[in-house]
Design a protein around this motif. Structure first.
Motif, PDB file in Angstrom:
ATOM      1  N   GLN A 159      -0.939   2.390   8.043  1.00 36.65           N
ATOM      2  CA  GLN A 159      -0.771   3.241   9.216  1.00 36.65           C
ATOM      3  C   GLN A 159       0.702   3.583   9.365  1.00 36.65           C
ATOM      4  OE1 GLN A 159      -3.139   2.435  12.720  1.00 36.65           O
ATOM      5  NE2 GLN A 159      -1.431   2.924  14.074  1.00 36.65           N
TER       6      GLN A 159
ATOM      7  N   GLU B 120      -3.657   7.000   9.860  1.00 32.85           N
ATOM      8  CA  GLU B 120      -4.270   5.818   9.252  1.00 32.85           C
ATOM      9  C   GLU B 120      -4.957   6.249   7.959  1.00 32.85           C
ATOM     10  OE1 GLU B 120      -6.577   2.674  11.628  1.00 32.85           O
ATOM     11  OE2 GLU B 120      -8.150   3.826  10.579  1.00 32.85           O
TER      12      GLU B 120
ATOM     13  N   LYS C 278      -9.606   7.395   0.581  1.00 34.88           N
ATOM     14  CA  LYS C 278     -10.998   7.489   1.010  1.00 34.88           C
ATOM     15  C   LYS C 278     -11.168   8.123   2.387  1.00 34.88           C
ATOM     16  CE  LYS C 278     -12.935   5.443  -2.550  1.00 34.88           C
ATOM     17  NZ  LYS C 278     -13.908   6.157  -3.419  1.00 34.88           N
ATOM     18  N   GLN C 279     -10.191   7.919   3.267  1.00 34.68           N
ATOM     19  CA  GLN C 279     -10.333   8.422   4.634  1.00 34.68           C
ATOM     20  C   GLN C 279      -8.950   8.547   5.265  1.00 34.68           C
ATOM     21  OE1 GLN C 279     -11.975   5.678   7.558  1.00 34.68           O
ATOM     22  NE2 GLN C 279     -13.033   7.332   8.645  1.00 34.68           N
TER      23      GLN C 279
ATOM     24  N   THR D  90       0.850  -1.199   0.000  1.00 34.01           N
ATOM     25  CA  THR D  90       0.000   0.000   0.000  1.00 34.01           C
ATOM     26  C   THR D  90       0.884   1.247   0.000  1.00 34.01           C
ATOM     27  OG1 THR D  90      -0.201  -0.098   2.424  1.00 34.01           O
ATOM     28  CG2 THR D  90      -1.946  -1.152   1.128  1.00 34.01           C
TER      29      THR D  90
ATOM     30  N   GLU E  78     -13.693  11.358   2.576  1.00 30.68           N
ATOM     31  CA  GLU E  78     -13.109  11.449   1.238  1.00 30.68           C
ATOM     32  C   GLU E  78     -13.125  12.871   0.703  1.00 30.68           C
ATOM     33  OE1 GLU E  78     -13.470   9.311  -3.160  1.00 30.68           O
ATOM     34  OE2 GLU E  78     -14.950   8.875  -1.595  1.00 30.68           O
TER      35      GLU E  78
ATOM     36  N   SER F  66      -6.870   5.163   4.554  1.00 29.47           N
ATOM     37  CA  SER F  66      -7.642   4.125   3.875  1.00 29.47           C
ATOM     38  C   SER F  66      -7.842   4.527   2.424  1.00 29.47           C
ATOM     39  CB  SER F  66      -9.001   3.922   4.545  1.00 29.47           C
ATOM     40  OG  SER F  66      -8.840   3.550   5.901  1.00 29.47           O
TER      41      SER F  66
ATOM     42  N   ALA G 216     -10.759  -2.542  -0.619  1.00 27.36           N
ATOM     43  CA  ALA G 216     -10.244  -1.576   0.351  1.00 27.36           C
ATOM     44  C   ALA G 216      -8.862  -1.974   0.833  1.00 27.36           C
ATOM     45  CB  ALA G 216     -11.198  -1.459   1.530  1.00 27.36           C
ATOM     46  N   VAL G 217      -7.978  -0.985   1.018  1.00 23.97           N
ATOM     47  CA  VAL G 217      -6.655  -1.197   1.603  1.00 23.97           C
ATOM     48  C   VAL G 217      -6.441  -0.108   2.649  1.00 23.97           C
ATOM     49  CG1 VAL G 217      -5.683  -2.290  -0.447  1.00 23.97           C
ATOM     50  CG2 VAL G 217      -5.511   0.184  -0.171  1.00 23.97           C
ATOM     51  N   GLN G 218      -5.475  -0.354   3.530  1.00 20.50           N
ATOM     52  CA  GLN G 218      -5.233   0.592   4.612  1.00 20.50           C
ATOM     53  C   GLN G 218      -3.766   0.551   5.007  1.00 20.50           C
ATOM     54  OE1 GLN G 218      -6.621   0.142   8.963  1.00 20.50           O
ATOM     55  NE2 GLN G 218      -8.273   1.326   8.007  1.00 20.50           N
TER      56      GLN G 218
END
Length: 382
Positions: free
Chosen positions: A132, A118, A53-54, A16, A71, A120, A128-130
């Motif tokens: 941190q 974090e 997205k976040q 990611t 977003e 996303s 979805a991927v994330q």
């Protein structure tokens, strides 16, 4: 043959983002609140484009969410060389580098705070991927340097905003093997009158700009680290359109003031032949060092001022600072209103601000008693 429980339960590993905060921020007070400005650098190491997205800013010690950007909010914070530049496109391509320009507000000066981030995102197929990372620790440290005004009287408009996609705050320079944001806290000072006009007469004539030729002052005791004069001014002003010059000439005629302890004050776009100081000279706060001019890359006569951690205009980090006091008399609703020379919005009463950096598009008076008074054009000094 059955798989071992340990092997069967292994979670998939995906590529990611790499998240980093390369600069240690320091809070500064703006309009009664403490602001923490910094950049979260984002590199996409996935094989696919990723759509942020976040973003959540967390207290790394307890997981408490300090800020949560959806977003839409996140899209407004994104920039950097890895973005396509197309309106509404926040996709980060494989191998691309982007930056999230953050500005966190606190009622009290933040200290002893350990932050992490974090982020996303989604692939093109909606998966979805994330990630941190981007850890950051704030400790009790020295307060931002506090200055006397760089100019006299008023009305002066503090032209800047961290949200502008092409503003100083979001301009990255990598000129010597490392990326920096020298103008992180830069302010462009332009003089206006009580009706909001910054020119009197022909706006293409620099002599008709209200601030042109105003004396520029040393904001603190120090020693002149550099002084560059002799760069000519264009014959005509094209309001709203920057003059085009080589990158090394973008500052125009400038002075840098060494305060010690790794703090240098830069005064840029000074009037040709107006600089009154030379390298190595000791100066005291309030001393005249030059005059406001129209040199370098600029859309009109103004004083650009910022503080950096090295005596180079571009290869340095911008540092926060504050003014000992100024009179806040109002503000512009938008940069568009300023550009159209509309009336600025007066405050209900003059408010004396102390130990703060002026808020974006605020209208100030630097000379007590900070009263409202119509400003009439005056003859400019040579």
């Amino acid at each position: 043959m059955s798989l071992s429980p340990a092997f069967a339960q292994r979670a998939p590993v995906v590529q990611t983002f790499d998240l980093r905060v390369p600069w240690q921020p320091q809070p500064v007070k703006v309009n009664g609140q403490w602001q923490l400005l910094y950049e979260l650098h984002v590199d996409n190491y996935a094989a696919d484009p990723l759509q942020p997205k976040q973003l959540r800013v967390l207290d790394a010690d307890n997981g408490h969410v300090l800020r949560d950007y959806d977003e839409t909010a996140l899209r407004a914070l994104l920039g950097g060389p890895g973005m396509s530049g197309k309106k509404g496109d926040a996709t980060i391509a494989p191998g691309a580098h982007a930056v999230v320009y953050l500005n966190l507000s606190f009622d009290e000066a933040p200290a002893d705070l350990h932050l992490t981030h974090e982020l996303s995102a989604a692939r093109d197929d909606g998966t979805a991927v994330q990630a941190q990372g981007g850890q950051l620790t704030l400790r009790h440290g020295p307060a931002p340097v506090v200055f006397s005004p760089p100019l006299r009287g008023g009305y002066w408009v503090a032209i800047y905003d961290s949200a502008w996609p092409r503003g100083h705050r979001r301009t990255l320079y990598a000129v010597n093997g490392a990326v920096h944001v020298p103008g992180r806290f830069a302010v462009d000072w332009i003089k206006v009158d009580a009706q909001g006009r910054y020119t009197q007469g022909d706006p293409t004539d620099k002599n008709h700009w209200l601030g042109y030729g105003e004396e520029v002052l040393a904001v603190a005791d120090g020693r002149i680290a550099a002084a560059l004069d002799g760069m000519p001014e264009p014959a005509k002003v094209d309001p709203g359109k920057p003059t085009r010059v080589p990158l090394q000439d973008a500052t125009g005629n400038y002075v840098s003031l060494d305060l010690g302890s790794g703090h240098y004050v830069f005064y840029e776009h000074l009037k040709t032949g107006s600089i009154t100081v030379k390298g190595g000279q000791a100066v005291h706060r309030g001393d005249v060092i030059g005059r406001l001019g129209y040199t370098g890359e600029t859309t009109g006569p103004h004083l650009h001022m910022h503080v950096a951690d090295a005596n180079v205009p571009l290869d340095a980090e911008g540092l926060p600072y504050a003014f000992d006091q100024f009179g806040w008399v109002g503000s512009y609703a938008s940069i568009g209103d300023f550009g159209e020379q509309k009336h600025w919005l007066p405050s209900a009463s003059v408010m004396v601000r102390r130990g703060e950096l002026p808020a974006p598009l605020s209208v100030l008076s630097f000379t007590p008693p900070y009263v409202f008074k119509a400003v009439s054009p005056t003859t400019k000094s040579p």
